[in-house]
Design an enzyme around this catalytic site. Structure first.
Site, mmCIF file in Angstrom:
data_model
loop_
_atom_site.group_PDB
_atom_site.id
_atom_site.type_symbol
_atom_site.label_atom_id
_atom_site.label_comp_id
_atom_site.label_asym_id
_atom_site.label_seq_id
_atom_site.Cartn_x
_atom_site.Cartn_y
_atom_site.Cartn_z
ATOM 1 N N CYS A 96 33.986 30.188 39.448
ATOM 2 C CA CYS A 96 34.411 31.580 39.651
ATOM 3 C C CYS A 96 34.944 32.187 38.347
ATOM 4 O O CYS A 96 34.163 32.561 37.479
ATOM 5 C CB CYS A 96 35.422 31.672 40.790
ATOM 6 S SG CYS A 96 35.748 33.377 41.320
ATOM 7 N N HIS A 186 33.023 29.014 45.336
ATOM 8 C CA HIS A 186 34.158 28.086 45.342
ATOM 9 C C HIS A 186 33.856 26.878 46.237
ATOM 10 O O HIS A 186 34.178 26.905 47.433
ATOM 11 C CB HIS A 186 35.408 28.775 45.893
ATOM 12 C CG HIS A 186 36.063 29.735 44.963
ATOM 13 N ND1 HIS A 186 36.955 29.353 43.992
ATOM 14 C CD2 HIS A 186 35.958 31.082 44.864
ATOM 15 C CE1 HIS A 186 37.386 30.420 43.332
ATOM 16 N NE2 HIS A 186 36.790 31.481 43.848
ATOM 17 N N GLU A 188 35.531 24.303 46.293
ATOM 18 C CA GLU A 188 36.838 23.717 46.630
ATOM 19 C C GLU A 188 37.560 24.494 47.731
ATOM 20 O O GLU A 188 38.555 23.999 48.273
ATOM 21 C CB GLU A 188 37.722 23.628 45.375
ATOM 22 C CG GLU A 188 38.418 24.890 44.949
ATOM 23 C CD GLU A 188 37.533 25.904 44.237
ATOM 24 O OE1 GLU A 188 38.085 26.886 43.723
ATOM 25 O OE2 GLU A 188 36.294 25.720 44.202
#
Length: 237
Positions: A96, A186, A188
């Site tokens: 990002c 993302h 994560e």
């Protein structure tokens, strides 16, 4: 493999009890894929960077609520560090904000997109795989990840190859040379965190964007697949 993770933000204080901070998110993501990885975190947002690029084998960056064009004292040294990694051809995966840092550091352009906010689960056409990836099955046509961004890469740096994109975000995954991989999404971020983050930003999001973002969380995501790709890329020599 020793991965240096350049932390560019903290999760909002009100969301940390339920979701943890960025180090916990990256530990969960990466150790789920390989529990032998050694992770070292540098608080880049506080000006903490490795004294030498060889302190770690490879590097990653977190996302950030800040923009790469913001006038913050810690961003220019971070851009300089990324240029040093490039000069030394040291492996880096930018997530990002980190994806956008790669573009800006190497001469590309990042700007607030006219398309507006990207939130929830976004799907992009997959054109090619990162170097070093060994697909375990047929290569998918598309890739879905949780996203949360207003800014986008709007001009690619030299040597950049687009690996995935869409009409909304044309440069969603790029590779620069054999050593830099940028991903706008993302891997994560969990869906529950994405939901809570959207709700926390409700005042900043147009109602239709928020509603569509929350609805999109019903779609499956490719976080585990992308994590394996990132690690394959980082290990590839």
């Amino acid at each position: 493999m020793k991965i240096g993770i350049l932390q560019c933000d903290d999760v909002r204080d009100d969301l940390q009890p339920a979701h943890g901070n960025y180090p916990a998110m990256f530990e969960q993501l990466l150790h789920h894929a390989d529990d032998q990885l050694e992770l070292v975190f540098y608080r880049a947002l506080d000006g903490e960077l490795p004294a030498d690029v060889d302190e770690c084998d490879v590097y990653m960056t977190t996302g950030s609520r800040h923009g790469v064009n913001d006038d913050l004292p810690w961003i220019p040294p971070l851009l300089a560090f990324i240029r040093e990694l490039d000069a030394r051809q040291k492996k880096l995966v930018g997530i990002c904000f980190g994806h956008q840092l790669i573009a800006k550091a190497l001469g590309g352009k990042v700007a607030q997109a006219s398309q507006g906010w990207g939130v929830g689960v976004a799907t992009h056409d997959l054109m090619a795989l990162p170097d070093g990836v060994q697909p375990m099955a047929a290569i998918p046509d598309a890739l879905s990840l949780v996203v949360s961004h207003q800014d986008q890469v709007v001009k690619l740096p030299d040597r950049a190859v687009v690996l995935a994109g869409s009409d909304f975000c044309p440069y969603a995954m790029i590779q620069v040379g054999p050593h830099f991989l940028g991903i706008q999404g993302h891997p994560e971020f969990s869906k529950p965190y994405s939901k809570d983050l959207m709700l926390a930003r409700k005042a900043s999001l147009p109602a239709e964007v928020l509603d569509n973002g929350l609805t999109s969380l019903q779609k499956p995501v490719d976080a585990e697949r992308v994590t394996r790709w990132m690690l394959d890329f980082l290990r590839n020599t």
